[in-house]
Design a protein around this motif. Structure first.
Motif, PDB file in Angstrom:
ATOM      1  N   ILE A 482       5.758  48.375  46.715  1.00 22.58           N
ATOM      2  CA  ILE A 482       6.522  48.038  45.507  1.00 22.58           C
ATOM      3  C   ILE A 482       7.920  47.559  45.886  1.00 22.58           C
ATOM      4  CG2 ILE A 482       7.631  49.043  43.465  1.00 22.58           C
ATOM      5  CD1 ILE A 482       5.104  50.799  43.152  1.00 22.58           C
ATOM      6  N   ARG A 483       8.574  48.264  46.792  1.00 23.07           N
ATOM      7  CA  ARG A 483       9.943  47.881  47.184  1.00 23.07           C
ATOM      8  C   ARG A 483       9.978  46.514  47.857  1.00 23.07           C
ATOM      9  NH1 ARG A 483      10.548  51.809  50.081  1.00 23.07           N
ATOM     10  NH2 ARG A 483      10.593  50.990  52.200  1.00 23.07           N
ATOM     11  N   PHE A 484       8.913  46.142  48.548  1.00 25.86           N
ATOM     12  CA  PHE A 484       8.833  44.848  49.230  1.00 25.86           C
ATOM     13  C   PHE A 484       8.176  43.775  48.364  1.00 25.86           C
ATOM     14  CE2 PHE A 484       9.769  47.541  52.775  1.00 25.86           C
ATOM     15  CZ  PHE A 484      10.321  46.739  53.752  1.00 25.86           C
ATOM     16  N   ASN A 485       7.962  44.062  47.069  1.00 24.65           N
ATOM     17  CA  ASN A 485       7.355  43.116  46.130  1.00 24.65           C
ATOM     18  C   ASN A 485       5.974  42.646  46.581  1.00 24.65           C
ATOM     19  OD1 ASN A 485       9.632  43.029  44.286  1.00 24.65           O
ATOM     20  ND2 ASN A 485      10.691  41.798  45.815  1.00 24.65           N
ATOM     21  N   LYS A 486       5.192  43.574  47.133  1.00 23.63           N
ATOM     22  CA  LYS A 486       3.854  43.254  47.623  1.00 23.63           C
ATOM     23  C   LYS A 486       2.755  44.009  46.858  1.00 23.63           C
ATOM     24  CE  LYS A 486       5.225  40.821  51.291  1.00 23.63           C
ATOM     25  NZ  LYS A 486       4.916  39.376  51.460  1.00 23.63           N
ATOM     26  N   TYR A 487       3.130  44.795  45.874  1.00 22.83           N
ATOM     27  CA  TYR A 487       2.139  45.661  45.215  1.00 22.83           C
ATOM     28  C   TYR A 487       1.504  44.975  44.013  1.00 22.83           C
ATOM     29  CZ  TYR A 487       0.007  50.029  43.626  1.00 22.83           C
ATOM     30  OH  TYR A 487      -0.894  50.992  43.251  1.00 22.83           O
ATOM     31  N   THR A 488       2.290  44.679  43.015  1.00 22.72           N
ATOM     32  CA  THR A 488       1.775  43.922  41.876  1.00 22.72           C
ATOM     33  C   THR A 488       1.884  42.429  42.175  1.00 22.72           C
ATOM     34  OG1 THR A 488       3.934  43.999  40.777  1.00 22.72           O
ATOM     35  CG2 THR A 488       2.360  45.755  40.255  1.00 22.72           C
ATOM     36  N   GLY A 489       1.335  41.619  41.281  1.00 16.05           N
ATOM     37  CA  GLY A 489       1.301  40.187  41.544  1.00 16.05           C
ATOM     38  C   GLY A 489       0.285  39.854  42.621  1.00 16.05           C
ATOM     39  N   GLY A 490       0.362  38.637  43.137  1.00 18.84           N
ATOM     40  CA  GLY A 490      -0.630  38.172  44.101  1.00 18.84           C
ATOM     41  C   GLY A 490      -0.076  37.756  45.440  1.00 18.84           C
ATOM     42  N   SER A 491       1.185  38.143  45.755  1.00 18.90           N
ATOM     43  CA  SER A 491       1.749  37.737  47.043  1.00 18.90           C
ATOM     44  C   SER A 491       1.048  38.422  48.209  1.00 18.90           C
ATOM     45  CB  SER A 491       3.254  38.032  47.084  1.00 18.90           C
ATOM     46  OG  SER A 491       3.502  39.426  46.992  1.00 18.90           O
ATOM     47  N   TYR A 492       0.409  39.561  47.952  1.00 17.65           N
ATOM     48  CA  TYR A 492      -0.358  40.260  48.981  1.00 17.65           C
ATOM     49  C   TYR A 492      -1.534  40.959  48.306  1.00 17.65           C
ATOM     50  CZ  TYR A 492      -1.666  43.784  52.474  1.00 17.65           C
ATOM     51  OH  TYR A 492      -2.362  44.586  53.348  1.00 17.65           O
ATOM     52  N   ASN A 493      -2.728  40.567  48.667  1.00 18.13           N
ATOM     53  CA  ASN A 493      -3.931  41.197  48.122  1.00 18.13           C
ATOM     54  C   ASN A 493      -4.688  41.906  49.237  1.00 18.13           C
ATOM     55  OD1 ASN A 493      -3.479  40.244  45.500  1.00 18.13           O
ATOM     56  ND2 ASN A 493      -4.507  38.302  45.937  1.00 18.13           N
ATOM     57  N   TRP A 494      -5.257  43.033  48.930  1.00 21.08           N
ATOM     58  CA  TRP A 494      -6.053  43.786  49.890  1.00 21.08           C
ATOM     59  C   TRP A 494      -7.425  44.085  49.287  1.00 21.08           C
ATOM     60  CZ3 TRP A 494      -1.644  45.698  47.480  1.00 21.08           C
ATOM     61  CH2 TRP A 494      -1.846  46.698  46.531  1.00 21.08           C
ATOM     62  N   SER A 495      -8.332  44.531  50.104  1.00 21.11           N
ATOM     63  CA  SER A 495      -9.695  44.793  49.666  1.00 21.11           C
ATOM     64  C   SER A 495      -9.719  45.807  48.529  1.00 21.11           C
ATOM     65  CB  SER A 495     -10.534  45.323  50.826  1.00 21.11           C
ATOM     66  OG  SER A 495     -10.515  44.428  51.908  1.00 21.11           O
ATOM     67  N   TRP A 496     -10.373  45.430  47.452  1.00 20.14           N
ATOM     68  CA  TRP A 496     -10.564  46.243  46.247  1.00 20.14           C
ATOM     69  C   TRP A 496      -9.322  46.346  45.378  1.00 20.14           C
ATOM     70  CZ3 TRP A 496     -15.327  46.682  44.795  1.00 20.14           C
ATOM     71  CH2 TRP A 496     -16.330  46.604  45.772  1.00 20.14           C
ATOM     72  N   LYS A 497      -8.254  45.650  45.729  1.00 17.12           N
ATOM     73  CA  LYS A 497      -7.120  45.571  44.811  1.00 17.12           C
ATOM     74  C   LYS A 497      -7.592  44.902  43.525  1.00 17.12           C
ATOM     75  CE  LYS A 497      -2.492  43.507  44.308  1.00 17.12           C
ATOM     76  NZ  LYS A 497      -1.462  42.630  44.918  1.00 17.12           N
TER      77      LYS A 497
END
Length: 532
Positions: A482-497
């Motif tokens: 969240i702090r690195f802006n990688k949790y929500t949105g689509g800048s970083y997706n992981w398996s089963w997100k």
């Protein structure tokens, strides 16, 4: 059996549970063998026993053993403090997936599709508010007026001043976790009467201000770093919690407080803590006494005999045992463990297996006979597994039991501080770039990673990777993403997100969890978070 300096006394745990509960917290006492508060405090030793009871809520789930919960309607695993925190910070990210999705609430966390009815959310919300309730009651029972009425000696009063500061820290810690995970909480202190069920709602701004002011107020009273009994709060723990709220201040209150974070990191680093020379010892059954002791700033304790719980380390050790490998005996538990309950995602594995970390001691991946992708969560033979945690001691002896482990959970430790310092430098909080680089290289060298970095390598992408490699499965990942802006949105997706094998973007509302519906029903002052 471990010799614990801080004994978790069943009687005081019962006492605080009985006198500290309110309907607002959706908690009901289940034990009929109650006794009077004044009778309990007849003994001078009772004040330390009462303190142990407040600490006990971090570890224990009831006075009836690890299989029971004192929060009505919840099982022990669902409502243990450290396990609830671990589930929410880890299973909702790229670091871990739970195989047994029929277990209530866990499928929703794996796939980021939770609702306000999720039992894991209810369990952790309730456990945090239980901590607040226990702390408030202890503070009521140790006020100057009450102590005077009981004729408590001046010597004991001086000790109780320190006990009260520790309890205020534990309450602030619970509010910190509520602020981080839920964005709000029902706010209640010892100044409110018992039975004040409908407590006012505090948002992140109010909680941040309260936590900060509490920590600053108790700091002069707390013992110096490493001078208190093991697993009790000292200045180092308070500095760490301050550093944590400052590191995440842009998320919580939309303010840059990296300079403040760096200031408290420097205090911790100067406080006498030392990196364990062996990374693996931090996660072994004797981490309360081996050379990891001086790296751990504040733990949640576990013991196979004395303080039994199905907490985060019992989950990690048993859950990491591979279904194909049946390698539990390597970690001091049964060979089958929990049948391959935990695996890591493809993205986690790819980070570990690139050239920077493939020969790093922190990379404990087992990949043989497995696919890197978890194409079906229920197929526990897919996805790689890891071997980070252990119920064996640093000398190779088994822990005191073969399922509930002796390994303490390092909620805060020095390696995290090194990386928080480096991140604060990169984000403009001041400090020294050379020092930040040195701290990253110390962590790599400790793990026999010869790929040292230079100043030109130090950036936020590197720090996020280093945090995954160093701190995985320690309850930090969701907050970091969240702090690195990688949790929500689509800048970083992981398996089963987002409930997709390959991962899809999450709505921004998922950066906080919903307030459990049961808590909303109990306290009409609480409002639901946007998007739920």
């Amino acid at each position: 059996m471990k010799k614990r300096q801080l004994l978790l006394i069943t009687s005081c745990f019962l006492l605080l549970f009985i006198v500290g509960c309110t309907n607002d917290l959706n908690i009901l006492p289940e034990d009929e063998n109650t006794f009077l508060v004044d009778d309990f405090y007849n003994s001078p030793e009772a004040y330390k026993q009462g303190l142990a009871g407040v600490y006990g809520n971090l570890t224990l789930t009831s006075s009836q053993g690890p299989g029971e919960s004192n929060i009505t309607g919840l099982d022990a695993g669902t409502s243990q403090y450290g396990r609830g925190l671990w589930n929410l910070q880890e299973l909702t990210t790229d670091e871990a997936k739970w195989t047994w999705e029929n277990d209530p609430g866990l499928r929703d966390l794996n796939r980021n599709i939770w609702t306000s009815e999720n039992v894991i959310l209810r369990g952790f919300f309730g456990r945090c508010m239980t901590q607040v309730s226990f702390a408030n009651e202890y503070l009521r029972q140790t006020s100057d007026e009450v102590l005077q009425s009981r004729g408590v000696s001046e010597t004991l009063k001086n000790e109780i001043v320190i006990y009260r500061a520790e309890v205020r820290f534990l309450r602030a810690l619970a509010y910190y976790h509520m602020m981080d995970l839920f964005g709000k909480a029902g706010f209640i202190t010892e100044e409110d009467p018992v039975g004040a069920y409908q407590s006012p709602q505090y948002d992140r701004f109010q909680l941040f201000e309260y936590i900060e002011s509490e920590l600053l107020d108790i700091l002069p009273t707390l013992k110096d770093p490493l001078q208190n009994e093991y697993a009790r709060v000292d200045k180092g723990a308070a500095w760490m919690l301050l550093a944590k709220i400052y590191l995440n201040a842009e998320v919580y209150i939309q303010e840059d407080k990296y300079a403040e974070c760096l200031e408290y990191c420097e205090k911790i680093i100067a406080g006498g803590y030392i990196l364990a020379p062996n990374y693996s010892n931090i996660f072994k059954a004797d981490n309360n006494s081996n050379n990891a002791r001086n790296e751990i700033i504040f733990p949640i304790i576990s013991d196979g005999i004395v303080s039994q719980n199905y907490g985060p380390t019992t989950v990690a050790v048993n859950g990491q045992v591979g279904s194909l490998e049946s390698n539990g005996s390597e970690f001091g538990v049964t060979s089958g463990g929990w049948g391959g309950a935990l695996r890591v995602t493809r993205q986690f594995s790819e980070t570990m297996l690139n050239g920077n970390y493939n020969a790093d001691d922190r990379n404990t991946i087992i990949s043989a006979n497995r696919t890197i992708e978890i194409t079906n969560i229920s197929n526990n033979g897919t996805g790689y597994v890891i071997t980070k945690w252990s119920n064996k001691t640093s000398s190779g002896a088994n822990g005191s039991a073969n399922e509930i482990v002796d390994t303490d959970f390092p909620l805060f430790r020095l390696a995290d501080v090194y990386m928080m310092y480096a991140e604060s430098v990169v984000r403009g909080g001041g400090g020294s770039t050379a020092t930040a680089v040195n701290y990253i290289n110390q962590l790599r060298a400790r793990s026999n990673n010869n790929n040292s970095i230079s100043s030109s390598d130090l950036n936020l992408d590197l720090i996020l990777k280093e945090r995954l490699v160093e701190l995985h499965w320690e309850g930090h990942r969701r907050q970091d993403l969240i702090r690195f802006n990688k949790y929500t949105g689509g800048s970083y997706n992981w398996s089963w997100k987002g409930n997709s094998v390959s991962g899809i973007p999450l709505d921004n509302s998922r950066s906080v969890f919903p307030i459990p519906s049961a808590s909303l029903a109990a306290n009409p002052n609480l409002t639901q978070n946007q998007g739920y």
